[in-house]
Design an enzyme around this catalytic site. Sequence first.
Site, PDB file in Angstrom:
ATOM      1  N   SER A 173       0.578  -0.943   0.049  1.00 40.45           N
ATOM      2  CA  SER A 173       0.150   0.202   0.265  1.00 40.45           C
ATOM      3  C   SER A 173       1.004   1.185  -0.071  1.00 40.45           C
ATOM      4  O   SER A 173       1.665   1.763  -1.478  1.00 40.45           O
ATOM      5  CB  SER A 173      -1.114   0.056   1.329  1.00 40.45           C
ATOM      6  OG  SER A 173      -1.818   0.642   0.821  1.00 40.45           O
ATOM      7  N   THR A 174       0.547   1.839   0.771  1.00 42.47           N
ATOM      8  CA  THR A 174       1.473   3.724   1.081  1.00 42.47           C
ATOM      9  C   THR A 174       2.507   3.133   0.608  1.00 42.47           C
ATOM     10  O   THR A 174       3.349   2.752   1.681  1.00 42.47           O
ATOM     11  CB  THR A 174       1.005   4.323   2.648  1.00 42.47           C
ATOM     12  OG1 THR A 174      -0.487   4.319   2.196  1.00 42.47           O
ATOM     13  CG2 THR A 174       2.140   5.293   2.522  1.00 42.47           C
ATOM     14  N   HIS A 199      -2.705  -1.012  -3.409  1.00 39.97           N
ATOM     15  CA  HIS A 199      -3.968   0.057  -3.419  1.00 39.97           C
ATOM     16  C   HIS A 199      -3.539   0.760  -3.779  1.00 39.97           C
ATOM     17  O   HIS A 199      -2.798   1.930  -3.591  1.00 39.97           O
ATOM     18  CB  HIS A 199      -3.654   0.207  -1.910  1.00 39.97           C
ATOM     19  CG  HIS A 199      -4.125  -1.022  -0.762  1.00 39.97           C
ATOM     20  ND1 HIS A 199      -3.741  -0.887   0.818  1.00 39.97           N
ATOM     21  CD2 HIS A 199      -5.138  -2.020  -1.126  1.00 39.97           C
ATOM     22  CE1 HIS A 199      -3.874  -2.503   1.575  1.00 39.97           C
ATOM     23  NE2 HIS A 199      -5.134  -2.888   0.703  1.00 39.97           N
ATOM     24  N   MET A 292      -0.574   1.218   4.953  1.00 38.95           N
ATOM     25  CA  MET A 292      -1.281   1.198   6.352  1.00 38.95           C
ATOM     26  C   MET A 292      -2.102   0.069   6.812  1.00 38.95           C
ATOM     27  O   MET A 292      -3.054  -0.019   5.325  1.00 38.95           O
ATOM     28  CB  MET A 292      -1.229   2.478   5.856  1.00 38.95           C
ATOM     29  CG  MET A 292      -2.760   3.439   7.918  1.00 38.95           C
ATOM     30  SD  MET A 292      -1.275   3.394   9.548  1.00 38.95           S
ATOM     31  CE  MET A 292      -2.883   4.577  10.484  1.00 38.95           C
ATOM     32  N   ASP A 295      -4.755  -5.337   6.377  1.00 36.02           N
ATOM     33  CA  ASP A 295      -4.899  -5.999   5.305  1.00 36.02           C
ATOM     34  C   ASP A 295      -3.954  -6.411   4.669  1.00 36.02           C
ATOM     35  O   ASP A 295      -2.732  -6.392   4.658  1.00 36.02           O
ATOM     36  CB  ASP A 295      -5.458  -4.538   3.490  1.00 36.02           C
ATOM     37  CG  ASP A 295      -5.994  -5.491   2.590  1.00 36.02           C
ATOM     38  OD1 ASP A 295      -6.315  -6.500   2.875  1.00 36.02           O
ATOM     39  OD2 ASP A 295      -5.580  -5.224   1.735  1.00 36.02           O
TER      40      ASP A 295
END
Length: 354
Positions: A173-174, A199, A292, A295
């Site tokens: 993600s991030t 993501h 973050m 997930d």
Amino acid sequence: MPQARPIRVLVVDDSAVVRRTMSELIGAAPDLEVMGAANDPFQAAEMLRREVPDVITLDVEMPRMDGITFLRRLMAQRPVPVIVCSSLVGEGTRTMFDALEAGAVEIIRKPAVSTRQFLEESAIRIQDAVRAAARARVSLRRPRAAPPPGDPAPPRGTAMARTTQTVVAIGASTGGTEALRFLLESMPPFCPPIVIVQHMPAGFTRAFAERLDLGTRITVKEAAHGDSVLRGQALIAPGNRHMVLKRSGATYFVQIEDGPLVSRHRPSVDVLFRSVARAAGANAIGVIMTGMGSDGAAGLKEMRGAGAMTLGQNETTCIVYGMPKEAMKAGAVMREAALGELPALLIEHGREKV
């Protein structure tokens, strides 16, 4: 125990409607606070002289100065976590990746007045992006890829000819866009097949895959329904769609599906990892990377329970040590490793079994 102060956000966008909508969506969360809204980079710079926010949401197309130029100047003078918020898709997504290279930690789509469900999902995504950005290490130097020495020889026979084929499943993600770039640029031409959930909003994943494909020795593409999973190829789940791994005899393929948010995301790492546990079992490697939230933690634990090798990116090299941390806490990670160590581990454990 004193309550933590809210995360302060500065919204920068030339549209009054967007500024108001963003402010309402962010301000609806009790742990977030909009400290101000600016209609262009010049007004934002004046506000920054008085108070530095924890996070900035930044439009790209603005009068007088574009967002990318402002971002580069900001990162050179006073690094602040920046989320690029844009409606650009298609050819415009190239600008988005210029923003990531300039130091933005996240890309999100501008919220639009649509159905109630759409606005609710936009609120979840925007609020989570702000929380992730607030924890990001914006000054962290991102490593450039260096091909590992001694590329393995091509496997015997055709790709996917045997059921012992190892599949690598990755969730990020991030901070994941740069981490994935490093990882995939390090992969040799005959690396194990790779399936990825990063993501990212709908409309951006195709350009992301194409950009990676140009800089790697493997094929990288946005996954399409029914795509075969092959050696020397990485498939990236399309934005706003879930991706699952399926098996037919000795071959693997992916299905692209709609559905509700899972673990607050679509695509969801948990959805991918759970499908890999069912379809590949011990013939899989799971990797949870920077990001973050939680997930991927439950899905990675299912992969480990099915006999797969499971790896987590370590805290030192994560932009946001959230997803790997939650996976560690859940007992899903067999080994943590630095980003620079992951390519060799994937190559080593991804060799065909005999």
